[in-house]
Design an enzyme around this catalytic site. Sequence first.
Site, PDB file in Angstrom:
ATOM      1  N   ASN A  24      43.210  31.895  33.448  1.00  0.00           N
ATOM      2  CA  ASN A  24      43.839  30.614  33.137  1.00  0.00           C
ATOM      3  C   ASN A  24      43.651  30.191  31.686  1.00  0.00           C
ATOM      4  O   ASN A  24      44.553  29.628  31.072  1.00  0.00           O
ATOM      5  CB  ASN A  24      43.292  29.529  34.069  1.00  0.00           C
ATOM      6  CG  ASN A  24      44.147  28.289  34.047  1.00  0.00           C
ATOM      7  OD1 ASN A  24      45.369  28.360  34.212  1.00  0.00           O
ATOM      8  ND2 ASN A  24      43.541  27.134  33.841  1.00  0.00           N
ATOM      9  N   ARG A  54      46.394  25.898  39.074  1.00  0.00           N
ATOM     10  CA  ARG A  54      45.380  25.828  38.030  1.00  0.00           C
ATOM     11  C   ARG A  54      45.673  24.661  37.086  1.00  0.00           C
ATOM     12  O   ARG A  54      46.834  24.402  36.753  1.00  0.00           O
ATOM     13  CB  ARG A  54      45.356  27.138  37.212  1.00  0.00           C
ATOM     14  CG  ARG A  54      44.993  28.378  38.014  1.00  0.00           C
ATOM     15  CD  ARG A  54      43.528  28.398  38.385  1.00  0.00           C
ATOM     16  NE  ARG A  54      43.153  29.599  39.096  1.00  0.00           N
ATOM     17  CZ  ARG A  54      43.139  29.717  40.420  1.00  0.00           C
ATOM     18  NH1 ARG A  54      43.468  28.676  41.177  1.00  0.00           N
ATOM     19  NH2 ARG A  54      42.792  30.842  40.998  1.00  0.00           N
ATOM     20  N   GLU A 110      37.881  35.710  32.840  1.00  0.00           N
ATOM     21  CA  GLU A 110      38.949  36.442  32.178  1.00  0.00           C
ATOM     22  C   GLU A 110      38.609  37.930  32.137  1.00  0.00           C
ATOM     23  O   GLU A 110      37.464  38.342  32.348  1.00  0.00           O
ATOM     24  CB  GLU A 110      39.117  35.905  30.754  1.00  0.00           C
ATOM     25  CG  GLU A 110      39.275  34.402  30.648  1.00  0.00           C
ATOM     26  CD  GLU A 110      40.671  33.908  30.994  1.00  0.00           C
ATOM     27  OE1 GLU A 110      41.605  34.718  31.007  1.00  0.00           O
ATOM     28  OE2 GLU A 110      40.825  32.696  31.240  1.00  0.00           O
TER      29      GLU A 110
END
Length: 267
Positions: free
Chosen positions: A167, A251, A3
């Site tokens: 995700n 994902r 991230e």
Amino acid sequence: MPEGDTVFLAGKVLDKALAGKTLLRGEFRVPRLATTDLAGRDVLGVGTVGKHLLTRLSGDLTLHSHLRMDGKWDVYRTGARWRHPAHQARVILATEDLQAIGFRVHDLELVPTDEEHRLVGHLGPDLLDPQWTDELAARAAAALAADPDRELGDALLDQRIMAGIGNMYKVEMCFLLGVTPWTPVSGVDPAKAVALGRKLLKSNAWRTSQTTTGDLRRGREHWVYERTKQGCFRCGGRLRIESQGPGHQARPTWFCPKCQSGPAPGG
């Protein structure tokens, strides 16, 4: 894929280790840059834009790198044993007392510093930009709203809209917004979504652990992400996990049918 807050912290660690120092060793272990030697250059600083790392060097030169799914930058004292195999090292930046090793890093490129825009100019506003303004927030919200029929989860991962969401945050943001990731963008307030994304990334930016619930205890960090066995952290109900995204970009995506409204694969 890491991230934005993970990349942000990596940039801060590299900046603390290297900024203001001269490289005694600066070598690459990738064919295209194998003959390039950065020794003798000063490190002016390390910055991030979304998930992109930019190491700025004297002589108007910037080293760009991306972690993608498996990349990592580690910092060691000179002579210390590496925590990863040497054959995974792609970049070695060494000063008198420290070594910064890029293991399995991707998209390595050297560009003139004033041409960094060629590498990151396509990105939307960086949610961890220290110079964040209402104007940047409005630009990200407008970009998110521009395709109202697009699936929200897909749009949140689009770095051209706003940079930094991966995700995990996609899944958790949809939960906190109360909708499934397959809900069209028109089903949420885009300004609220942008503000939520920035809030979550900022809250985790200066630590290695991540939480969206506010609780860092093991098994309590997330509302639905990777909680297939435990169930929804709010209601305790059984979660569903489906794939979202085209082809290799798909994902695994968790959601709670009870707490989140909206469409989902298979109804």
